[in-house]
Design a protein around this motif. Structure first.
Motif, PDB file in Angstrom:
ATOM      1  N   LEU A 158       3.313  -0.625  -3.112  1.00 21.47           N
ATOM      2  CA  LEU A 158       2.313  -0.042  -2.241  1.00 21.47           C
ATOM      3  C   LEU A 158       1.156  -1.006  -2.038  1.00 21.47           C
ATOM      4  O   LEU A 158       0.958  -1.931  -2.811  1.00 21.47           O
ATOM      5  N   THR A 172      -0.545   0.139   7.987  1.00 19.28           N
ATOM      6  CA  THR A 172       0.605  -0.240   8.812  1.00 19.28           C
ATOM      7  C   THR A 172       1.617  -1.022   7.986  1.00 19.28           C
ATOM      8  O   THR A 172       2.826  -0.781   8.077  1.00 19.28           O
ATOM      9  N   GLU A 184       2.109  -0.830   4.778  1.00 20.11           N
ATOM     10  CA  GLU A 184       2.766   0.126   3.881  1.00 20.11           C
ATOM     11  C   GLU A 184       3.905   0.864   4.582  1.00 20.11           C
ATOM     12  O   GLU A 184       4.996   1.001   4.033  1.00 20.11           O
ATOM     13  N   MET A 185       3.638   1.304   5.793  1.00 20.24           N
ATOM     14  CA  MET A 185       4.665   2.053   6.537  1.00 20.24           C
ATOM     15  C   MET A 185       5.828   1.155   6.957  1.00 20.24           C
ATOM     16  O   MET A 185       6.978   1.556   6.905  1.00 20.24           O
ATOM     17  N   GLU A 186       5.521  -0.073   7.371  1.00 16.18           N
ATOM     18  CA  GLU A 186       6.563  -0.984   7.846  1.00 16.18           C
ATOM     19  C   GLU A 186       7.395  -1.584   6.713  1.00 16.18           C
ATOM     20  O   GLU A 186       8.586  -1.777   6.850  1.00 16.18           O
ATOM     21  N   MET A 187       6.748  -1.923   5.604  1.00 12.71           N
ATOM     22  CA  MET A 187       7.431  -2.617   4.518  1.00 12.71           C
ATOM     23  C   MET A 187       8.091  -1.672   3.534  1.00 12.71           C
ATOM     24  O   MET A 187       8.969  -2.072   2.777  1.00 12.71           O
ATOM     25  N   GLY A 188       7.676  -0.455   3.508  1.00 11.84           N
ATOM     26  CA  GLY A 188       8.225   0.487   2.538  1.00 11.84           C
ATOM     27  C   GLY A 188       7.470   0.429   1.230  1.00 11.84           C
ATOM     28  O   GLY A 188       6.723  -0.497   0.951  1.00 11.84           O
ATOM     29  N   GLN A 189       7.693   1.429   0.398  1.00  7.18           N
ATOM     30  CA  GLN A 189       6.923   1.561  -0.832  1.00  7.18           C
ATOM     31  C   GLN A 189       7.347   0.612  -1.938  1.00  7.18           C
ATOM     32  O   GLN A 189       6.658   0.458  -2.925  1.00  7.18           O
ATOM     33  N   GLN A 190       8.483  -0.053  -1.799  1.00  7.16           N
ATOM     34  CA  GLN A 190       8.934  -0.963  -2.847  1.00  7.16           C
ATOM     35  C   GLN A 190       8.255  -2.334  -2.776  1.00  7.16           C
ATOM     36  O   GLN A 190       8.395  -3.140  -3.679  1.00  7.16           O
ATOM     37  N   ASN A 191       7.528  -2.619  -1.726  1.00 13.99           N
ATOM     38  CA  ASN A 191       6.843  -3.897  -1.565  1.00 13.99           C
ATOM     39  C   ASN A 191       5.359  -3.754  -1.884  1.00 13.99           C
ATOM     40  O   ASN A 191       4.654  -2.991  -1.245  1.00 13.99           O
ATOM     41  N   ASN A 192       4.902  -4.511  -2.858  1.00 10.12           N
ATOM     42  CA  ASN A 192       3.497  -4.474  -3.247  1.00 10.12           C
ATOM     43  C   ASN A 192       2.749  -5.606  -2.555  1.00 10.12           C
ATOM     44  O   ASN A 192       3.282  -6.700  -2.388  1.00 10.12           O
TER      45      ASN A 192
END
Length: 148
Positions: free
Chosen positions: A1, A44, A46-54
């Motif tokens: 996140l 944006t 967060e929404m595009e990359m997904g929750q697994q990407n910090n």
């Protein structure tokens, strides 16, 4: 996140940490106010990359400034603080980008016509920020600084 942080360069050197370190991206995170480019950009991502990407969006800003006078490498009064905010993240991942938002200060300069120098100053600033980000990123993350 996503996480965000916000520092403001001080006239006497150093920075004021407005956010108290990296915080989860939210309207009340003290990363520049309850709205703004940094919040919208982070949400944006967060929404595009997904929750697994910090990631962390680092805001280093001060209103009423000009590129050459305040931010330019080796000359600007806030360059050292901007550079330090990049260097301080060495070993914590790789820099992915740099966003510059300039307000009206450059337009209303009474001392010189900055329209003649703005593009060169901006290009020089971006070049040096890329160099610093390349050097502070994990080894092998980038083939050259222009990828950032």
């Amino acid at each position: 996140l996503g996480r965000c942080s916000f520092v403001i360069p001080r006239d006497a050197g150093g920075v004021e940490d407005r956010s108290g370190g990296a915080k989860p991206t939210a309207w009340n995170s003290e990363c520049g106010g309850s709205f703004g480019h940094e919040l919208t950009f982070s949400r944006t991502l967060e929404m595009e990359m997904g929750q697994q990407n910090n990631f962390e969006a680092v805001k280093n800003a001060r209103g009423g400034t000009e590129i050459h006078r305040h931010w330019y490498s080796g000359y600007g009064s806030y360059w050292d603080e901007l550079r330090q905010s990049i260097v301080s993240k060495t070993g914590l991942g790789s820099w992915k980008g740099f966003i510059w938002h300039q307000g009206t200060q450059e337009v209303w300069n009474q001392e010189e016509d900055t329209s003649l120098t703005y593009l060169g100053n901006l290009t020089g600033l971006i070049h040096q920020v890329r160099v610093e980000m390349f050097d502070a990123s994990e080894a092998g993350a980038w083939q050259c600084k222009e990828e950032i």
